[in-house]
Design a protein around this motif. Structure first.
Motif, PDB file in Angstrom:
ATOM      1  N   GLY A 166       0.858  -1.249  -0.169  1.00  0.00           N
ATOM      2  CA  GLY A 166      -0.051   0.025  -0.055  1.00  0.00           C
ATOM      3  C   GLY A 166       0.933   1.314   0.131  1.00  0.00           C
ATOM      4  O   GLY A 166       0.177   2.418  -0.089  1.00  0.00           O
ATOM      5  N   SER A 167       2.189   1.348  -0.095  1.00  0.00           N
ATOM      6  CA  SER A 167       3.018   2.210  -0.210  1.00  0.00           C
ATOM      7  C   SER A 167       3.403   2.728  -1.491  1.00  0.00           C
ATOM      8  O   SER A 167       4.452   2.536  -1.872  1.00  0.00           O
ATOM      9  CB  SER A 167       4.110   2.112   0.633  1.00  0.00           C
ATOM     10  OG  SER A 167       3.875   1.769   2.121  1.00  0.00           O
ATOM     11  N   CYS A 168       2.211   3.445  -2.230  1.00  0.00           N
ATOM     12  CA  CYS A 168       2.666   3.444  -3.612  1.00  0.00           C
ATOM     13  C   CYS A 168       2.138   5.244  -3.862  1.00  0.00           C
ATOM     14  O   CYS A 168       1.459   5.793  -3.363  1.00  0.00           O
ATOM     15  CB  CYS A 168       1.360   2.892  -4.320  1.00  0.00           C
ATOM     16  SG  CYS A 168       1.793   1.077  -3.952  1.00  0.00           S
ATOM     17  N   VAL A 169       2.634   5.487  -4.887  1.00  0.00           N
ATOM     18  CA  VAL A 169       2.186   6.809  -5.544  1.00  0.00           C
ATOM     19  C   VAL A 169       1.265   6.571  -6.599  1.00  0.00           C
ATOM     20  O   VAL A 169       1.562   5.692  -7.539  1.00  0.00           O
ATOM     21  CB  VAL A 169       3.409   7.672  -6.084  1.00  0.00           C
ATOM     22  CG1 VAL A 169       2.843   8.732  -6.845  1.00  0.00           C
ATOM     23  CG2 VAL A 169       4.263   7.952  -4.875  1.00  0.00           C
ATOM     24  N   GLU A 170       0.100   7.290  -6.707  1.00  0.00           N
ATOM     25  CA  GLU A 170      -1.036   6.929  -7.600  1.00  0.00           C
ATOM     26  C   GLU A 170      -1.007   8.363  -8.727  1.00  0.00           C
ATOM     27  O   GLU A 170      -0.776   9.423  -8.169  1.00  0.00           O
ATOM     28  CB  GLU A 170      -2.093   6.753  -7.212  1.00  0.00           C
ATOM     29  CG  GLU A 170      -2.342   5.341  -6.456  1.00  0.00           C
ATOM     30  CD  GLU A 170      -3.742   5.287  -5.903  1.00  0.00           C
ATOM     31  OE1 GLU A 170      -4.248   4.110  -6.037  1.00  0.00           O
ATOM     32  OE2 GLU A 170      -4.274   6.347  -5.066  1.00  0.00           O
ATOM     33  N   VAL A 171      -1.237   8.152  -9.784  1.00  0.00           N
ATOM     34  CA  VAL A 171      -1.321   9.145 -10.878  1.00  0.00           C
ATOM     35  C   VAL A 171      -2.702   9.181 -11.656  1.00  0.00           C
ATOM     36  O   VAL A 171      -3.159   8.072 -11.744  1.00  0.00           O
ATOM     37  CB  VAL A 171      -0.117   9.514 -11.704  1.00  0.00           C
ATOM     38  CG1 VAL A 171       1.128   9.527 -10.845  1.00  0.00           C
ATOM     39  CG2 VAL A 171      -0.002   8.202 -12.751  1.00  0.00           C
ATOM     40  N   THR A 172      -3.159  10.492 -12.140  1.00  0.00           N
ATOM     41  CA  THR A 172      -4.369  10.523 -12.932  1.00  0.00           C
ATOM     42  C   THR A 172      -4.035  11.737 -13.899  1.00  0.00           C
ATOM     43  O   THR A 172      -3.418  12.564 -13.344  1.00  0.00           O
ATOM     44  CB  THR A 172      -5.806  10.484 -12.070  1.00  0.00           C
ATOM     45  OG1 THR A 172      -6.681  10.545 -12.855  1.00  0.00           O
ATOM     46  CG2 THR A 172      -5.654  11.999 -11.236  1.00  0.00           C
ATOM     47  N   ALA A 173      -4.782  12.012 -14.963  1.00  0.00           N
ATOM     48  CA  ALA A 173      -4.761  13.023 -15.682  1.00  0.00           C
ATOM     49  C   ALA A 173      -6.428  13.439 -15.859  1.00  0.00           C
ATOM     50  O   ALA A 173      -7.073  12.624 -16.149  1.00  0.00           O
ATOM     51  CB  ALA A 173      -4.333  12.771 -17.088  1.00  0.00           C
ATOM     52  N   VAL A 174      -6.613  14.666 -15.559  1.00  0.00           N
ATOM     53  CA  VAL A 174      -7.811  15.215 -15.651  1.00  0.00           C
ATOM     54  C   VAL A 174      -7.989  16.395 -16.533  1.00  0.00           C
ATOM     55  O   VAL A 174      -6.962  17.122 -16.526  1.00  0.00           O
ATOM     56  CB  VAL A 174      -8.388  15.659 -14.322  1.00  0.00           C
ATOM     57  CG1 VAL A 174      -8.674  14.284 -13.481  1.00  0.00           C
ATOM     58  CG2 VAL A 174      -7.741  16.617 -13.547  1.00  0.00           C
ATOM     59  N   LYS A 175      -9.059  16.668 -17.215  1.00  0.00           N
ATOM     60  CA  LYS A 175      -9.163  17.914 -18.211  1.00  0.00           C
ATOM     61  C   LYS A 175      -9.190  19.166 -17.454  1.00  0.00           C
ATOM     62  O   LYS A 175      -9.929  19.156 -16.117  1.00  0.00           O
ATOM     63  CB  LYS A 175     -10.396  17.647 -18.630  1.00  0.00           C
ATOM     64  CG  LYS A 175     -10.744  19.015 -19.815  1.00  0.00           C
ATOM     65  CD  LYS A 175     -11.683  18.562 -20.834  1.00  0.00           C
ATOM     66  CE  LYS A 175     -12.021  19.768 -21.830  1.00  0.00           C
ATOM     67  NZ  LYS A 175     -10.877  20.282 -22.430  1.00  0.00           N
ATOM     68  N   ALA A 176      -8.523  20.281 -17.597  1.00  0.00           N
ATOM     69  CA  ALA A 176      -8.591  21.315 -16.866  1.00  0.00           C
ATOM     70  C   ALA A 176      -9.460  22.420 -17.090  1.00  0.00           C
ATOM     71  O   ALA A 176      -9.854  22.185 -18.066  1.00  0.00           O
ATOM     72  CB  ALA A 176      -7.031  21.960 -16.996  1.00  0.00           C
TER      73      ALA A 176
END
Length: 72
Positions: free
Chosen positions: A18-28
């Motif tokens: 569970g020691s993770c970095v998560e990423v996402t891309a969202v419309k600005a």
């Protein structure tokens, strides 16, 4: 910026503890670049989100690939 409906993902190489970095891309919105990359701690999904523009994300990932952040 609303990340409540974002599709977060993490590396397939991430650990199972569970020691993770998560990423996402969202419309600005109109005040920002075309998209924003959000980065968060997987242990705290409701916590703060670091927001990076396209150029910042590209610079960061290029440096990671070059080994500039290896701590070992």
């Amino acid at each position: 910026m609303d990340f409540s409906h974002a599709a977060w993902r993490k590396s397939i190489r991430s650990s199972q503890n569970g020691s993770c970095v998560e990423v996402t891309a969202v419309k600005a919105d109109s005040q920002l670049p075309s998209y924003v990359v959000g980065v968060r701690d997987s242990k705290d999904p409701g916590g703060p989100v670091l927001m990076l523009g396209p150029g910042q994300w590209q610079a960061f990932t290029s440096r990671v690939k070059a080994g500039m952040f290896n701590l070992a």
